[in-house]
Every structure is written in structure tokens, then in C-alpha cells.
Design a protein around this motif. Structure first.
Motif, PDB file in Angstrom:
ATOM      1  N   PRO A   1       0.732  -1.310  -0.028  1.00  0.00           N
ATOM      2  CA  PRO A   1       0.268   0.063  -0.024  1.00  0.00           C
ATOM      3  C   PRO A   1       0.851   1.178   0.112  1.00  0.00           C
ATOM      4  CG  PRO A   1       0.161  -0.951   2.373  1.00  0.00           C
ATOM      5  CD  PRO A   1       0.799  -1.985   1.248  1.00  0.00           C
ATOM      6  N   GLN A   2       0.518   2.340  -0.459  1.00  0.00           N
ATOM      7  CA  GLN A   2       1.115   3.428  -0.613  1.00  0.00           C
ATOM      8  C   GLN A   2       1.272   4.008   0.821  1.00  0.00           C
ATOM      9  OE1 GLN A   2       1.091   6.302  -3.294  1.00  0.00           O
ATOM     10  NE2 GLN A   2       1.350   4.366  -4.624  1.00  0.00           N
ATOM     11  N   PRO A   3       2.623   4.336   1.005  1.00  0.00           N
ATOM     12  CA  PRO A   3       2.953   4.907   2.363  1.00  0.00           C
ATOM     13  C   PRO A   3       2.096   6.259   2.288  1.00  0.00           C
ATOM     14  CG  PRO A   3       4.800   4.849   1.088  1.00  0.00           C
ATOM     15  CD  PRO A   3       3.716   4.338   0.107  1.00  0.00           C
ATOM     16  N   LEU A   4       2.149   6.885   3.518  1.00  0.00           N
ATOM     17  CA  LEU A   4       1.724   8.214   3.654  1.00  0.00           C
ATOM     18  C   LEU A   4       2.841   9.224   3.092  1.00  0.00           C
ATOM     19  CD1 LEU A   4       0.229   8.216   7.047  1.00  0.00           C
ATOM     20  CD2 LEU A   4      -0.863   8.492   4.986  1.00  0.00           C
ATOM     21  N   PRO A   5       2.255  10.429   2.796  1.00  0.00           N
ATOM     22  CA  PRO A   5       3.397  11.133   2.055  1.00  0.00           C
ATOM     23  C   PRO A   5       4.378  11.581   3.218  1.00  0.00           C
ATOM     24  CG  PRO A   5       1.311  12.164   2.242  1.00  0.00           C
ATOM     25  CD  PRO A   5       0.961  10.996   2.688  1.00  0.00           C
ATOM     26  N   PRO A   6       5.738  11.220   3.042  1.00  0.00           N
ATOM     27  CA  PRO A   6       6.806  11.429   3.686  1.00  0.00           C
ATOM     28  C   PRO A   6       7.105  12.944   3.718  1.00  0.00           C
ATOM     29  CG  PRO A   6       7.642  10.462   1.653  1.00  0.00           C
ATOM     30  CD  PRO A   6       6.187  10.704   1.557  1.00  0.00           C
ATOM     31  N   LYS A   7       7.979  13.550   4.389  1.00  0.00           N
ATOM     32  CA  LYS A   7       8.153  14.659   4.198  1.00  0.00           C
ATOM     33  C   LYS A   7       9.132  15.141   2.816  1.00  0.00           C
ATOM     34  CE  LYS A   7       8.801  17.186   8.423  1.00  0.00           C
ATOM     35  NZ  LYS A   7       9.616  17.538   9.672  1.00  0.00           N
ATOM     36  N   ARG A   8       9.991  14.372   2.700  1.00  0.00           N
ATOM     37  CA  ARG A   8      10.579  14.575   1.478  1.00  0.00           C
ATOM     38  C   ARG A   8      10.214  13.830   0.223  1.00  0.00           C
ATOM     39  NH1 ARG A   8      16.517  16.129   2.167  1.00  0.00           N
ATOM     40  NH2 ARG A   8      15.812  17.893   2.930  1.00  0.00           N
ATOM     41  N   LEU A   9      10.605  14.443  -0.887  1.00  0.00           N
ATOM     42  CA  LEU A   9      10.053  13.739  -2.315  1.00  0.00           C
ATOM     43  C   LEU A   9      11.121  12.482  -2.452  1.00  0.00           C
ATOM     44  CD1 LEU A   9       9.545  16.858  -3.987  1.00  0.00           C
ATOM     45  CD2 LEU A   9       7.877  15.501  -3.055  1.00  0.00           C
ATOM     46  N   ASP A  10      10.678  11.793  -3.314  1.00  0.00           N
ATOM     47  CA  ASP A  10      11.637  10.800  -3.755  1.00  0.00           C
ATOM     48  C   ASP A  10      12.322  11.119  -4.863  1.00  0.00           C
ATOM     49  OD1 ASP A  10      13.207   8.555  -4.483  1.00  0.00           O
ATOM     50  OD2 ASP A  10      11.589   7.127  -4.142  1.00  0.00           O
ATOM     51  N   PRO A  11      13.350  11.268  -4.995  1.00  0.00           N
ATOM     52  CA  PRO A  11      13.905  11.806  -6.008  1.00  0.00           C
ATOM     53  C   PRO A  11      13.716  10.855  -7.252  1.00  0.00           C
ATOM     54  CG  PRO A  11      15.587  11.468  -4.661  1.00  0.00           C
ATOM     55  CD  PRO A  11      14.506  11.193  -3.970  1.00  0.00           C
ATOM     56  N   ASP A  12      13.747   9.844  -6.986  1.00  0.00           N
ATOM     57  CA  ASP A  12      13.339   8.642  -8.090  1.00  0.00           C
ATOM     58  C   ASP A  12      12.112   8.287  -8.583  1.00  0.00           C
ATOM     59  OD1 ASP A  12      16.318   8.354  -7.583  1.00  0.00           O
ATOM     60  OD2 ASP A  12      16.101   6.847  -6.313  1.00  0.00           O
ATOM     61  N   ALA A  13      11.150   8.843  -7.813  1.00  0.00           N
ATOM     62  CA  ALA A  13       9.642   8.254  -8.036  1.00  0.00           C
ATOM     63  C   ALA A  13       9.434   9.050  -9.239  1.00  0.00           C
ATOM     64  CB  ALA A  13       9.002   8.665  -6.861  1.00  0.00           C
TER      65      ALA A  13
ATOM     66  N   ASP B   1      12.587  18.792  -1.105  1.00  0.00           N
ATOM     67  CA  ASP B   1      11.226  18.820  -0.673  1.00  0.00           C
ATOM     68  C   ASP B   1      10.368  19.557  -1.696  1.00  0.00           C
ATOM     69  OD1 ASP B   1      12.210  18.021   1.824  1.00  0.00           O
ATOM     70  OD2 ASP B   1      13.148  19.831   2.061  1.00  0.00           O
ATOM     71  N   ARG B   2      11.043  19.945  -2.770  1.00  0.00           N
ATOM     72  CA  ARG B   2      10.186  20.763  -3.739  1.00  0.00           C
ATOM     73  C   ARG B   2      10.298  19.996  -5.059  1.00  0.00           C
ATOM     74  NH1 ARG B   2       9.051  26.073  -2.862  1.00  0.00           N
ATOM     75  NH2 ARG B   2       9.921  26.884  -0.819  1.00  0.00           N
ATOM     76  N   PRO B   3       9.056  19.625  -5.402  1.00  0.00           N
ATOM     77  CA  PRO B   3       9.055  18.774  -6.735  1.00  0.00           C
ATOM     78  C   PRO B   3       9.642  19.825  -7.865  1.00  0.00           C
ATOM     79  CG  PRO B   3       6.938  19.055  -5.654  1.00  0.00           C
ATOM     80  CD  PRO B   3       7.764  19.629  -4.880  1.00  0.00           C
ATOM     81  N   GLU B   4       9.546  21.005  -7.891  1.00  0.00           N
ATOM     82  CA  GLU B   4       9.920  21.819  -8.861  1.00  0.00           C
ATOM     83  C   GLU B   4      11.595  21.866  -8.914  1.00  0.00           C
ATOM     84  OE1 GLU B   4       8.611  22.993  -6.434  1.00  0.00           O
ATOM     85  OE2 GLU B   4       9.333  25.070  -5.816  1.00  0.00           O
ATOM     86  N   LEU B   5      12.171  21.410  -7.914  1.00  0.00           N
ATOM     87  CA  LEU B   5      13.600  21.133  -7.889  1.00  0.00           C
ATOM     88  C   LEU B   5      14.348  19.926  -7.889  1.00  0.00           C
ATOM     89  CD1 LEU B   5      14.371  24.082  -4.880  1.00  0.00           C
ATOM     90  CD2 LEU B   5      14.252  24.297  -7.608  1.00  0.00           C
ATOM     91  N   SER B   6      13.224  18.944  -7.870  1.00  0.00           N
ATOM     92  CA  SER B   6      13.831  17.480  -7.816  1.00  0.00           C
ATOM     93  C   SER B   6      13.151  16.631  -8.846  1.00  0.00           C
ATOM     94  CB  SER B   6      13.827  17.119  -6.332  1.00  0.00           C
ATOM     95  OG  SER B   6      12.471  17.005  -6.129  1.00  0.00           O
ATOM     96  N   LEU B   7      12.125  16.981  -9.399  1.00  0.00           N
ATOM     97  CA  LEU B   7      11.341  16.185 -10.370  1.00  0.00           C
ATOM     98  C   LEU B   7      11.335  16.601 -11.746  1.00  0.00           C
ATOM     99  CD1 LEU B   7       8.014  15.283  -8.058  1.00  0.00           C
ATOM    100  CD2 LEU B   7      10.336  14.004  -8.415  1.00  0.00           C
TER     101      LEU B   7
END
Ligand SMILES: [Zn+2]
Length: 1015
Positions: free
Chosen positions: A314-326, A396-402
Motif C-alpha cells: 500500500p502507498q505509504p503516507l506522504p513523507p516529508k521528502r520527495l523521492d527523487p527517483d519516484a 522537498d520541492r517537486p520543481e527542484l527535484s522532479l
């Protein structure tokens, strides 16, 4: 076409050839880093004026983190990677393997895709080990843009008239092995003893390991042997297929040695390899839904975002950090809300904040990666940098890591500086005699009663924000007031179709739940009201006009669903006449068959685009309806066309209802504008797809969805830097189905190379074919079809001759030498050349051609691949208990054994071919009759029988349908039956009745062309 970040997906048939058992093990080093700029082959790149571009700024465009970008890391990964790891059988190119492959040490899972990450206050967060450049690169490389952007298109049912029309076509199918005019003398046969199994099957992605071809084992005339010269360390030049609009894994080369990306000795891939994978939904483009089971009421929302998630846990709850790989779900990427200040952009080129932007001066400024402009960081966005120069909040920021994410748009991004209202759907139903007689109107009204409960909604919304309205028409229009306070719906007739207006505003567009009783009553009454109609004439343009005016009056965007049966000959704007003339085929005037009959449709389309009014057209013609003209508005507004020739409820209702359900339910966006920005040296010069452009840079889409692909052609016209590569950013501003204005951003970093050999090692044949097909299909609007075909052949020959001249080691002229990655270019190109649009057979109508032409225009790479080279799946060769999809065989009559049963599909059509000597037990198990002769030819539904074979075949059919955006109606074809002629049309390696060359013939022809160019 030089993007190779995806795993090689589906080999339509990775059938190991008998003599070459090692097939699956072939080494695969091709992912070598350098992705190269497109080869500037002549005629393609017409000059395109003024793409907005800042002056070259020298280098300075560095990736966000310190490390070297793609190119350098790429080389590290040049090592051999077992080909099998890439799962040659993976159409969907989907999540599981892709995501796993790019998972890096230390990365964390991320959770629900809609976490409002961006709205977090920019507080200092503890940060882990600084990400390596490879992480970033890997991340970015895994993004969704590639040479083709955005979503993909559909296809529809059988492209032909009633099967019976074929009966008249007679004659035997010519033996494919013959190739008349090409002398055998030049062949330098390679014997089977050398271990080459004959011409390699056109595997779509699995570049076969064999570097030479031998003639088909069938004993046909020998071919010149084709030697794919193996350059040192070459192996395979990378996957020959990309599915650009599919989220794909990062190119392995982006990973430095030592990461978990499996190296040569790595563990086998997570399942999908080697065999066709299980039947998984095809992940669809960057906008919209995963292609899963056809929508039905049992599971109304197949589009549930599943993409970024691993199956299973199951999907884990949103963690604080973004997974850069996801990789976030394309259906719902991370949404970033920067509040009133809106998205952060470069002051000069207006590119949006992305992971490539480099922060400098302690984080107070950033340098634009596209134009090198130095920009101030607004105080509220300030963050400290770590010792590598990276912002500590980067993850922590999608626009800087995704690679892909969305920004909430501010009011500045809205039309008239006003936030949009929720969109509306208007159902516009032809109630002329034909529509009533075929049962269409009754069927449709019945269906709408339940379908309206499944309008697209956003996120966890309880009900859809979309309002609905209803119009019926023949040569006049009937509007319905379905206001919730009414006891019965009210009809208003507008007979002045010359100057269309909407007679009511209040009560026309309503909320389904509020007006349910009135709507149900209306849908019950419509079939009765017109049951005795004698009206055969219809109008068309005024209908769209009315829908658009209604949206305009309601100040919203929306979609019109038009159900139309006949050529609009009633006196009204956009009136058409029957101009079908097959005598024009092969003349200079053939192009007129593809052009719209009058300019009224384009004018109307322009108005629709301005209003954000998208049109989906469902056609039910009994005869010529001028699809070329009627499809202009859907095409220019980002809509879809579906065609059900000679519609009969009993035969076609399943197909129509499946398409309709999917079409109504799918996630849609409205009133969109797309722009592609690039780093210096490369620029977008051309666009293909269903949209409208009023200038050379902005792609305007009144509507868009996951079934449409926009292909973008890039040209490099300045020095590209091998170190820093080339960067692309695609920004799409749109209104969501809940009426929210958003910006979806996709970023992509590409490697560059300076050596031609590297270029050829990394090209993608399937992407090239997708592009060339679209280029050619657009060409037929303006040039004689023969000229278009010749251009294709010349371009292809130039590509291959250039390779031979500059990259191949010297060899005798009698050898046909092809780059590893382009071995299949000739076979696929031949399929394009002999397609219905470019070389129609006698059974193909003008409408069919126009229809296919516009379908292909918005297909993605996977779709064009299977469309031009159908999959032929043997059903009785593998053990019955086997659960994997059978491995496809080459589409040639030679491959059919009369003791077997085969499925053939191309995304639009689905055939079950039954050999005349199939075992009686098999016949009994599948058809519930005792002998071959008792099988009904043309059957479209298999009986539901409780035995393993029946279950397996029906399961396979279901899964094939689920992979496609349009429902494929089944046709059972018996060997030697007259319907077989229709089936054989899809055996694309054989000579076609319309004069299309066999693969063997064409290969010889290409060889001749190449030799001419070289001499
Ligand atoms: Zn800039």
C-alpha cells in the motif's frame, strides 16, 4: 528522435529464431550515453520562422548540481548490460520495472501523489546526503517529454466498410517470397550456418543481436546480406523504441557505476523481461489516464493514478521528502502552489523553475539553464545552499527535484484575468431518420442515463464539477431546458440555422445530480419523440456553433459530444456535397480528397479553440460523409473522431458503448496552451497532433486528454555541448476538469554527441517511424501521394547511406549495411508506404483514408508501431497453462500454420484466424461446434465456455483491448474463407493487393537506392 531514455518496450515478437538460441541473451550496450541531435536530413526541416530564442549565451548552462550532466556519466555506463534486463516484452514501459531500475540508494518512497508539497513553508529541513548529479540526472531523464510530448491518440474500430464488400475482391494472394525485378546476383548470401536466422523479425524494440541478415528460410530468393557493422563496443545502440509520452526510466547511462542500476552481471530484471509481460495496462501519456480495462460501471475509474506506485504494498503516507527517483503519476503529478506570487520563472525566457536551474550567490540568485539569465530569488523562495551548491530543500520541492510537476496558476494565467468556471459537456444527438432507424438514438439515450454518473472528477471530489446540456438536431436544432425545478424537460426549436443562437441560458447547462429526474425523463422521451421522423437531412456546422455559443454564454470551456450519421446536405453554413471520387487516386488531385471541402470548418474551429470548446465526433455513416471535412473541427480542437460504418445496434453496440464510456469518463483538460522551451543550440521547429497553432510556438488545445500525442520536431542549429547536453522544458497551461487553472511542466535533459557513429548507435527507429508517418500524412494534404512516398524513401535511403559512408567499415557494395538500431527501419517504412493513406487498396474508402490519416496524427510511438506493423500472436503453440502473452510472429502468410489459431491486432482491428486443419478439440473448446466448417465466419463474439483454452483466448482478447485506447471489435476469419482477404491486408511483410511491396522486395529496393546515393 534522439531521445533514448526509455526501456525498450514491446518487441512485437521476440520470437527466438530457431538457429539462434542465444537471442535473448544478446548483449545490449546500446544505452551508451550520447544521445545525439537529429541528423539534419534535408527536406524535413523546413525553415521555421522565429522560434523565440535568446541569443546564445556561451556555456554557463550548468545543471543544478555540480556533477557533470548526462554525457559524461553516460560513458560510464557504456558497459554491456544484458539485453534481457530491459524486458524486451514490455509494451507498457510501465512503472514497475522502470521505477525499480532507477531507484537509487538512499532514496525514499514517496507517497500519495497529490501531496501539496509545494505549499510547505520553506523551512530548513534536515537533509540527507547531498544528491549526486547522477540522481538528478536520472530523475530528469526519467521524465515524460521526449521528442514527442503529451498524450496519445486512439484508434477505432475496423477501418473498413462492411466485410462483405470485400467479397468482390478476388484473386489469390501473391507469394511474398518473390521479388521480381531485383536480381539475385548482388546477393552475398549468408548461410544459415553462420547462425543468422533469416531476416530478423521486426522486433519493435529488441534490436536483434544478429548483425547480418540472411534471406528468409522459406527458400525465397536471397537477399543481399545486411551487415550491421559492429563497431568496437557497439552492441546495440540502444533501444530502438521509445514511447516518448510514456514515463520512462532514465537512461541507464545516467547512472554512475556502482548505483543499483544493474550492470552486466546484475540480477535479472523484475519480471517483465524476455516474455511479453503480463497483461498490464498501458501507461498512457503525460496527460490522462492509465490505459486499463475498458471503463465500465463496475470499476468506474480505471484511471486511478497508479503510475508512480509499486504494485503490491500500500502507498505509504506522504513523507516529508520527495523521492527523487519516484515518477509521479502522469494522471496526477505533484501540484505546487506558490500562492499569489505564482510559479517562479526566468525573467528573460520565461522558463519555469526546474531542477536544472542553478542557484548561486549563496542562494540569492539563480541562473537560468535555458538562457543563462541571472535572476533574483524572491525572498519567500530563498533557501541556503549546501556545500555542493544545491539548495538544501531541493528534495522537498517537486520543481527542484522532479521531472514533471504542476503549478497552480494564478489569475494572471486565466482568460480575461478571471478564474475559469467548471467546464461543461454538451451531448448533441442527430435524430434524423438514419439515426433513429439504426437504433442509435435509443441506445445512446439509454446509455447516457447511467453514464452521466461517471463524468470525470478531480481528486477525491464526490461529484463531478462538469455540467451537462442536451441538443438534438436534424436540419433544425432542439435545445432542452432541464432545470431541476421543472417537472418535465422543455424543448426549444431553432430553425434559423444560418445565424445560430442559443435560445436559453438558464436551465441548459445543469448539474447532473440536481437535474437527474428531468434529464432521465428527457432521455426517455427523445427516442419516442422522433420515432416516426422522416427527416433525412442534417446540418453540422450550426450544431457545433450552437454548442460553442452555449459555452460562451456560460463563460466556460467544455466539450461537445456529437453523434452524427450523414453528409450535412441541408441548407446551412458548412453544407457539403458528395465529392468522393476514386478516380482521383494516383493523380495530382488526390490531395483534394484529404482537404476540407470548405473553409467554414476551419473558421469554426478557430472560434472553438478561442472558447476552449473541444469536439468529439462519433460518426455512424452508411455512405460517404466526407470525414476529411467533418474531422477538421475535432482535429483542430484536440478532440477525437470515432467512426462506425454501417452501424447496427446488434453488431456494433459493444464497440460504440465501450468507446463512448471511455471517452466520457477520461480525464480531460481544457483551454490549453503548450510551449516548449529549449537550451541554446536546439529548438522546436514543428509540431504534429490534434491542436491549433496561430503562431509558430504556441500549441493551442481547446481540449486534451491522455489519448493524444503531440509530436515535436527539434532541430539543432547551433553548437551543442557534449558536456552540458541539451535541455527541454514543455509547459502546458490548462484548465482541469474541476475548473482549476494549472501549469504542467515536463523537463528533459538529453545527451549530445559529436560522432555520427554515436548518433546512429542511439537512434530510435520507432520514434523515427512515428515522425515520418506523421510527416507523410500531413504531406498528402499538399502533395501528390506518390511524391510523398518517394520523399520518404529518399529520406530513409539518405539516413542509411550516410551511415554506410561515414560509420561502417568498408565492405563490398553488394552488402546492405544497416546500423543496428535501424535494422528495422526498412520493414517499418515499407508498412508506412503501403498503408491505406499512402497506397489504398480497392476496398479502402476515401472516408477510411481520411479517418486513418487524422488518427495517426495523434498516435504515440507505441501506437504507430503496432498500427503499421500489427502483432500476430499464435494461440495454440504455447502450453495452455502458460499465462504470458504469446510471443508475436512476423506478419507474413508464411508464418501461418493451418493447424493453428492466431490473433492479429493493430490497435484498431482484431482478427482471430483459424487454420483449416485445427484440431477438432480446439474448435470445440473455442467455438462450441464440432468441426471447422461449422465455425461462423465473421463471428465477433466467442462463446463463453468453461474450459482452459476458451478462458485463455477470451482473457487475451480482453487484455489486448485494455491496452488500446479504442475498442477493437473481433472478427473471426477462417482460412480460405472470403473474409481472409481482409485479414491478409494486415500481413504487412507480404506483397499487398494494392501493389505494396513485400518486405523482401522493398529491402532490395532500398539497397539499390542506397547504392545510387553512394556512387
Ligand atoms: Zn531563461
Amino acid at each position: 528522435m534522439n531521445v533514448n531514455q526509455s526501456i525498450p518496450p514491446v518487441p512485437p515478437f521476440g520470437q527466438p529464431q530457431p538457429v539462434y538460441p542465444g537471442y535473448h541473451q544478446s548483449s545490449y550496450s546500446g544505452q551508451s550515453g550520447s544521445t545525439a541531435p537529429a541528423i539534419p536530413y534535408g527536406a524535413y526541416n523546413g525553415p521555421v520562422p522565429g522560434y523565440q530564442q535568446t541569443p546564445p549565451q556561451g556555456i554557463s548552462r550548468a545543471p543544478p548540481s555540480s556533477g557533470a550532466p548526462p554525457a559524461s556519466t553516460a560513458q560510464a555506463a557504456c558497459g554491456q548490460v544484458a539485453y534481457g534486463q530491459f524486458g524486451q516484452g514490455d509494451v507498457q514501459n510501465g512503472p514497475s520495472s522502470a521505477v525499480q531500475m532507477q531507484r537509487l540508494p538512499g532514496s525514499q518512497p514517496f507517497g500519495s501523489t497529490l501531496a501539496p508539497v509545494g505549499s510547505q513553508p520553506a523551512v530548513l529541513q534536515p537533509y540527507g546526503p547531498p544528491p549526486t548529479s547522477a540522481q538528478v540526472t536520472a530523475q530528469l531523464a526519467g521524465m515524460q517529454i521526449s521528442s514527442a510530448v503529451v498524450p496519445a491518440p486512439p484508434s477505432s474500430g475496423l477501418g473498413y466498410g462492411p466485410p462483405t464488400s470485400l467479397a468482390s475482391a478476388s484473386g489469390s494472394f501473391p507469394n511474398s517470397g518473390l521479388y521480381g525485378s531485383y536480381p539475385q546476383g548482388q546477393a552475398s548470401p549468408v548461410s544459415q550456418a553462420q547462425g543468422h536466422p533469416g531476416i530478423q523479425t521486426p522486433q519493435r524494440s529488441a534490436p536483434s543481436q544478429a548483425s547480418s541478415f540472411t534471406p528468409p528460410a522459406s527458400g525465397g530468393p536471397r537477399l543481399p546480406s545486411m551487415t550491421g557493422p559492429l563497431l568496437p563496443g557497439q552492441g546495440f545502440g540502444g533501444p530502438s523504441v521509445s514511447q516518448p509520452n510514456h514515463v520512462s526510466s532514465p537512461p541507464p547511462q545516467a547512472l554512475p557505476p556502482g548505483t543499483q542500476m544493474t550492470g552486466p552481471l546484475g540480477p535479472p530484471p523484475p519480471m517483465h523481461s524476455l516474455q511479453q509481460p503480463g497483461y498490464q495496462p498501458q501507461q498512457n501519456g503525460s496527460f490522462g489516464s492509465a490505459r486499463g480495462p475498458q471503463p465500465n460501471y463496475g470499476s468506474p475509474y480505471p484511471a486511478a493514478p497508479t503510475f508512480g506506485s509499486q504494485p503490491g504494498p500500500p502507498q505509504p503516507l506522504p513523507p516529508k521528502r520527495l523521492d527523487p527517483d519516484a515518477i509521479p503519476s502522469p494522471a496526477s503529478p505533484y501540484v505546487v502552489d506558490h500562492g499569489e506570487s505564482g510559479p517562479l520563472r526566468c525573467n528573460r525566457c520565461k522558463a519555469y523553475m526546474c531542477p536544472f536551474m542553478q542557484f548561486i550567490e549563496g542562494g540569492r540568485r539563480f541562473q537560468c539553464c535555458f538562457c543563462s539569465c541571472i535572476n533574483d530569488v524572491p525572498p519567500q523562495y530563498f533557501q541556503h545552499l549546501d556545500h555542493t551548491g544545491k539548495r538544501v530543500d531541493a528534495y522537498d520541492r517537486p520543481e527542484l527535484s522532479l521531472g514533471s510537476y504542476e503549478f497552480l496558476a494564478t489569475v494572471d494565467y486565466c482568460k480575461n484575468n478571471k478564474f475559469p468556471s467548471p467546464p461543461a459537456f454538451i451531448f448533441m444527438i442527430d435524430v434524423s431518420y438514419n439515426a433513429i432507424r439504426t437504433g442509435l438514438v435509443r441506445l445512446l439515450c439509454e446509455e447516457l442515463k447511467s453514464l452521466l454518473d461517471f463524468l470525470p472528477r478531480e481528486g477525491g471530489a464526490e461529484e463531478s464539477a462538469i455540467r451537462v446540456g442536451f441538443v438534438t438536431y436534424n436540419k433544425v436544432l432542439h435545445f432542452y431546458n432541464v432545470k431541476s425545478s421543472l417537472a418535465q424537460p422543455q424543448m426549444m426549436v431553432v430553425s434559423d440555422v444560418a445565424d445560430m443562437f442559443v435560445p436559453l441560458l438558464d436551465g441548459f447547462l445543469v448539474n447532473v445530480n440536481e437535474s437527474r429526474a428531468v434529464i432521465t425523463s428527457l432521455l426517455d422521451q427523445i427516442p419516442e419523440m422522433f420515432a416516426d421522423t422522416r427527416e433525412t437531412e442534417t446540418v453540422f456546422v450550426p450544431v457545433i456553433q450552437a454548442g460553442m455559443e452555449a459555452l460562451k454564454a456560460a463563460e466556460c470551456a467544455g466539450k461537445l459530444f456529437l453523434f452524427h450519421t450523414s453528409l450535412p446536405i441541408a441548407e446551412a453554413p458548412g453544407k457539403l456535397k458528395n465529392r468522393d471520387d476514386r478516380k482521383l487516386i494516383n493523380t495530382d488531385k488526390e490531395k483534394t480528397l484529404f482537404q476540407p471541402q470548405t473553409g467554414a470548418y476551419q473558421t469554426l474551429a478557430k472560434e472553438c479553440v478561442a472558447q476552449g470548446c473541444c469536439i468529439d465526433l462519433f460518426l455512424f455513416p452508411n455512405q460517404y460523409v466526407d470525414v476529411a471535412t467533418l474531422s477538421v473541427v475535432p482535429q483542430l480542437t484536440g478532440g477525437s473522431v470515432y467512426k462506425y460504418a454501417c452501424f447496427q445496434v446488434e453488431n456494433d453496440q459493444e464497440r460504440f458503448l465501450s468507446d463512448l464510456r471511455r471517452d466520457v469518463q477520461k480525464v480531460v483538460g481544457f483551454d490549453a496552451v503548450m510551449r516548449v522551451r529549449t537550451s541554446t543550440g536546439i529548438r522546436a521547429v514543428d509540431f504534429f497532433g490534434a491542436f491549433y497553432m496561430s503562431n509558430t510556438t504556441d500549441v493551442e488545445l481547446a481540449g486534451l486528454d491522455g489519448d493524444k500525442t503531440v509530436t515535436v520536431e527539434f532541430k539543432h542549429d547551433d553548437r551543442l555541448n557534449e558536456e552540458s547536453g541539451a535541455l527541454l522544458q514543455c509547459a502546458l497551461l490548462y484548465t482541469s476538469c474541476a475548473g482549476q487553472r494549472r501549469l504542467r511542466i515536463h523537463n528533459l535533459a538529453l545527451n549530445c554527441c559529436t560522432q555520427l557513429a554515436d548518433l546512429y548507435r542511439n537512434c530510435e527507429t520507432d520514434t523515427l517511424i512515428n515522425y515520418m508517418a506523421k510527416f507523410a500524412y500531413r504531406g498528402v494534404l499538399n502533395s501528390p501521394v506518390k511524391a510523398v512516398r518517394d520523399t520518404l524513401i529518399t529520406q530513409c535511403a539518405q539516413i542509411l547511406a550516410c551511415y554506410r559512408k561515414n560509420c561502417a567499415s568498408p565492405s563490398s557494395a553488394g552488402q546492405l549495411i544497416l546500423p543496428e538500431c535501424m535494422k528495422l527501419l526498412p520493414v517499418y517504412l515499407n508498412c508506412v508506404l503501403k498503408s491505406d493513406v499512402l497506397q489504398p487498396g480497392a476496398e479502402v474508402t476515401t472516408d477510411d483514408r481520411a479517418y486513418v490519416r487524422q488518427l495517426v496524427t495523434s498516435m504515440d510511438v507505441a501506437e504507430t508501431n503496432v498500427f503499421f506493423y500489427p502483432r500476430l500472436l499464435p494461440l495454440t503453440k504455447s502450453p495452455i497453462e502458460s499465462t504470458t502473452e504469446p510471443t508475436a510472429v512476423r506478419a507474413s502468410e508464411e508464418r501461418l500454420s493451418n493447424g493453428d489459431i492466431y490473433l492479429l491486432e493493430n490497435g484498431l482491428n482484431l482478427f482471430l484466424w483459424v487454420g483449416a486443419s485445427v484440431q477438432q478439440g480446439v474448435v470445440q473448446s473455442l467455438f462450441s461446434v464440432s468441426s471447422f466448417s461449422q465455425i461462423t465466419s465473421g463471428l465477433s463474439v466467442l462463446p463463453v465456455l468453461d474450459n482452459p483454452l476458451s478462458k485463455k483466448v477470451r482473457g487475451l482478447i480482453d487484455s489486448l483491448r485494455a491496452q488500446r485506447s479504442r475498442y477493437m471489435k473481433l472478427i473471426v476469419v477462417k482460412q480460405e474463407d472470403k473474409l481472409e482477404m481482409l485479414f491478409k491486408h494486415f500481413l504487412v511483410e507480404d506483397k499487398s493487393l494494392s501493389g505494396g511491396a513485400s518486405y523482401v522486395d522493398f529491402l532490395c529496393h532500398m539497397h539499390k537506392e542506397i547504392r545510387q546515393l553512394l556512387s
